[in-house]
Design an enzyme around this catalytic site. Structure first.
Site, PDB file in Angstrom:
ATOM      1  N   CYS A 180      21.228 -22.308 -44.015  1.00 33.25           N
ATOM      2  CA  CYS A 180      20.246 -22.610 -42.978  1.00 33.25           C
ATOM      3  C   CYS A 180      19.895 -21.339 -42.200  1.00 33.25           C
ATOM      4  O   CYS A 180      19.244 -20.460 -42.738  1.00 33.25           O
ATOM      5  CB  CYS A 180      20.763 -23.725 -42.068  1.00 33.25           C
ATOM      6  N   HIS A 191      22.825 -28.114 -45.357  1.00 34.78           N
ATOM      7  CA  HIS A 191      24.187 -28.186 -44.841  1.00 34.78           C
ATOM      8  C   HIS A 191      24.980 -29.193 -45.670  1.00 34.78           C
ATOM      9  O   HIS A 191      24.422 -30.118 -46.257  1.00 34.78           O
ATOM     10  CB  HIS A 191      24.191 -28.661 -43.382  1.00 34.78           C
TER      11      HIS A 191
END
Length: 492
Positions: free
Chosen positions: A332, A419
Site C-alpha cells: 500500500c 493488505h
C-alpha cells in the site's frame, strides 16, 4: 434487548482488547449470540468488512472470536492519526472528514450519537454486547463529553470491570486510583477488577487482592497469567516490539521498516510464525545490513513517512539493497513510496499540492483523491490463490512491470495495494520460496497455517479466561444489569 458489559482499563495497553477477545469466545462457546463493540478506536490498524466498511482490526478479530460477522456497528467511530494534532475520521465504516486536537473535547456530539446508536442497534440484535473502553476509565479531563468509557457505561447502564497490567508495576494503586477519581454515579457501575499479565505464584498477590477488595468493596474477578504465545492482531504499534520472531543461522532474514505512522502492520504477522523466517523491525539504515528481504509497510501519511525515510538515509539503503538484487516488498503506502512519484493535489494527507519523487524502484505513480477505496479483492499470483483487503485514498497508475496483487513487480521488487495477502497460506509460501531462491536460501514452507494458528490462539485465550476469570460472576452481572445493586459508599 440483550445485555452489555464494559471492559475498561487503568491505562492504554492494559490488555482490554485481549480480555474482550477471550470473553467473546468464552461466551460464544456457551451458546450466546455475542457482539464486540468499541465506541471509538484510535488506530491506523484497520480492516474491511464484507459490507465494505472500515473498522479497527481489534474489533474485527473480536468478532471472529465471538463467531459473529464483523460489521461497522462494532466500531462506529475510528480515528486514524495523520499527525500529532490531526486525525482522519471514519464513522460507521465510511470517511467522515478530520478532527483537529482542539475539537476532541467538545466537537464530537455527532460521533457520540453515532456510537450510542450503533451500540443500541447491536444490543437489540445480540444476547450480549462486550464493550471495550479506550485508554483509562478515569480520563476525567474528557468525562463531560465521553462516550467511550463511563459515558458509554452510563448510556447502557452497564456493569464495568477494570483491567490493570501488573507487568507495568503499581497495579493496586492504579486500580484504586481509577475508582477513586470517578464521581459517585460512575463508581456505582464499577463491579470488579481483573489483573492481567501476572508472572509467578498468584498466592503472593493475596494480601494485595484482599486489601483492594476491602478498600473498594469490589471483587478481583481474576488474575490472568502472562502468556508470550497469545499475541493477537493488535490495535496499535505498542505491540510491535513484542512480536515473536524465530532466529538461527539458516533463517531468512526479513527487515520491516518501522515507519512513524505505520498502518496495518499485521500484514507481517503470518511471516513471524514461519519456522525459517526471522522478522526484525528497523528504523536505521545500518539495521538493514544483513537482511535478505526488506518490507516497506503501509502508512497513514505516505508523503510524511517518505520524507522521514529520506531523513534517516533509509531510502538509499533500500535502493542499494534492491540494486544488489535483494528482494523488496512494498505494501500500500510502502508500494507507493517505491514508485516514481506521489502527488496530493487536494491535501488528503494534509497539505494541498504536496508532492514528492518516489524511490523509483517500480513504474508506478500515485495521486491522492477524496474517494476512499474499501475492497476485498481476490485473485492469484505466483501460481497461488490470493486475497486481501484495500484501504487507501491513493490512485496508482502503473506503466510497465508485471501485474502483482493490485500492483506490479520488477524483478525481485514487489509492490501491492493488498493488505493481508500474506495471511493466505498458499500465497505466503509461494512468495517465501520465490524470495528465498533469489537470495540462495532453502526454507521450509507448508508447516504453518495462519488462519488455523489464529483460531488456536483464540481458543487458548478463551481457555485462560475460563480458568482464571470468574465467568459465573460475569454472567450474573449480565443477568442482573437492569437492577444493579447500589454499592455502599463511594471513595473520596
Amino acid at each position: 434487548m440483550g445485555s452489555g458489559l464494559l471492559v475498561a482499563g487503568t491505562t492504554s495497553d492494559a490488555g482490554k482488547s485481549v480480555v474482550v477477545t477471550g470473553i467473546c469466545r468464552s461466551l460464544a462457546r456457551r451458546g450466546l449470540k455475542v457482539a464486540p463493540f468499541k465506541a471509538q478506536n484510535m488506530s491506523n490498524n484497520s480492516m474491511v468488512t464484507s459490507e465494505g466498511a472500515e473498522i479497527g482490526r481489534a474489533q474485527w478479530i473480536q468478532a471472529v472470536a465471538a463467531r459473529a460477522i464483523p460489521e461497522a456497528a462494532m466500531n462506529p467511530v475510528l480515528l486514524k492519526p495523520g499527525n500529532d494534532r490531526r486525525s482522519h475520521v471514519v464513522v460507521l465504516g465510511r470517511p467522515a472528514g478530520a478532527l483537529e486536537a482542539g475539537e476532541f473535547a467538545g466537537g464530537r456530539k455527532h460521533l457520540a450519537d453515532a456510537a450510542f446508536g450503533a451500540f443500541d442497534d447491536l444490543r437489540r440484535r445480540f444476547d450480549v454486547v462486550v464493550c471495550e473502553g479506550a485508554g483509562s476509565a478515569a480520563e476525567i479531563n474528557l468525562r463531560d463529553h465521553d462516550y467511550v468509557n463511563m459515558g458509554l457505561a452510563q448510556h447502557g447502564s452497564m456493569p464495568t470491570v477494570v483491567v490493570g497490567d501488573i507487568d507495568r508495576g503499581g497495579v493496586f494503586a492504579s486500580m484504586y486510583g481509577t475508582l477513586a477519581l470517578l464521581d459517585a454515579a460512575d463508581q456505582q457501575l464499577i463491579r470488579g477488577f481483573v489483573i492481567n499479565k501476572f508472572r509467578g505464584d498468584v498466592s503472593l498477590l493475596k494480601p494485595g487482592l484482599d486489601s483492594l477488595e476491602r478498600l473498594t468493596g469490589r471483587p478481583v474477578l481474576g488474575v490472568l497469567p502472562w502468556q508470550r504465545d497469545l499475541w493477537l492482531d493488535s490495535e496499535d504499534s505498542l505491540a510491535l516490539t513484542s512480536r515473536p520472531a524465530h532466529d538461527g543461522d539458516g533463517a531468512l532474514s526479513i527487515a520491516v521498516v518501522m515507519l512513524p505512522r505505520v498502518s496495518n502492520f499485521t500484514d507481517v504477522d503470518a511471516l513471524c510464525l514461519e519456522p525459517d523466517v526471522r522478522v526484525r523491525f528497523v528504523d536505521d539504515p545500518r539495521a538493514l545490513a544483513g537482511a535478505d528481504v526488506v518490507i516497506v509497510p503501509g502508512t497513514r501519511a505516505t508523503l510524511a513517512d517518505l520524507a522521514w525515510l529520506r531523513s534517516r538515509g533509509l531510502d538509499t539503503a533500500i535502493v542499494d539493497h534492491a540494486r544488489r538484487g535483494g528482494p523488496v516488498l512494498g505494501i500500500c503506502g510502502g508500494f507507493q513510496m517505491l514508485g516514481t512519484r506521489i502527488d496530493d493535489p487536494h491535501g488528503v494527507e494534509g497539505v494541498p499540492g504536496a508532492s514528492a519523487a518516489g524511490l523509483g524502484l517500480l513504474p508506478a505513480r500515485t495521486e491522492f483523491g477524496h474517494e476512499k477505496a474499501l475492497r476485498l479483492p481476490r485473485g492469484s499470483a505466483l501460481d497461488a490463490a490470493a486475497s486481501g483487503y484495500e484501504i487507501h485514498h491513493g490512485r496508482v497508475t502503473v506503466d510497465g512491470g508485471t501485474e502483482f496483487l493490485g500492483g506490479t513487480r520488477e524483478g525481485s521488487v514487489f509492490g501491492t495495494m493488498w493488505h493481508g495477502a500474506l495471511e493466505g497460506d498458499a500465497l505466503r509460501w509461494a512468495w517465501l520460496r520465490e524470495v528465498a531462491a533469489v537470495v540462495g536460501r532453502e526454507i521450509r514452507t507448508g508447516e504453518v497455517s495462519f488462519p488455523a494458528a489464529r483460531e488456536v490462539r483464540i481458543e487458548a485465550l478463551a481457555d485462560l479466561v475460563d480458568e482464571h476469570l470468574d465467568m459465573d460472576a460475569l454472567l450474573a452481572m449480565l443477568s442482573d444489569e437492569r437492577t444493579l445493586p447500589v454499592l455502599r459508599g463511594t471513595l473520596r
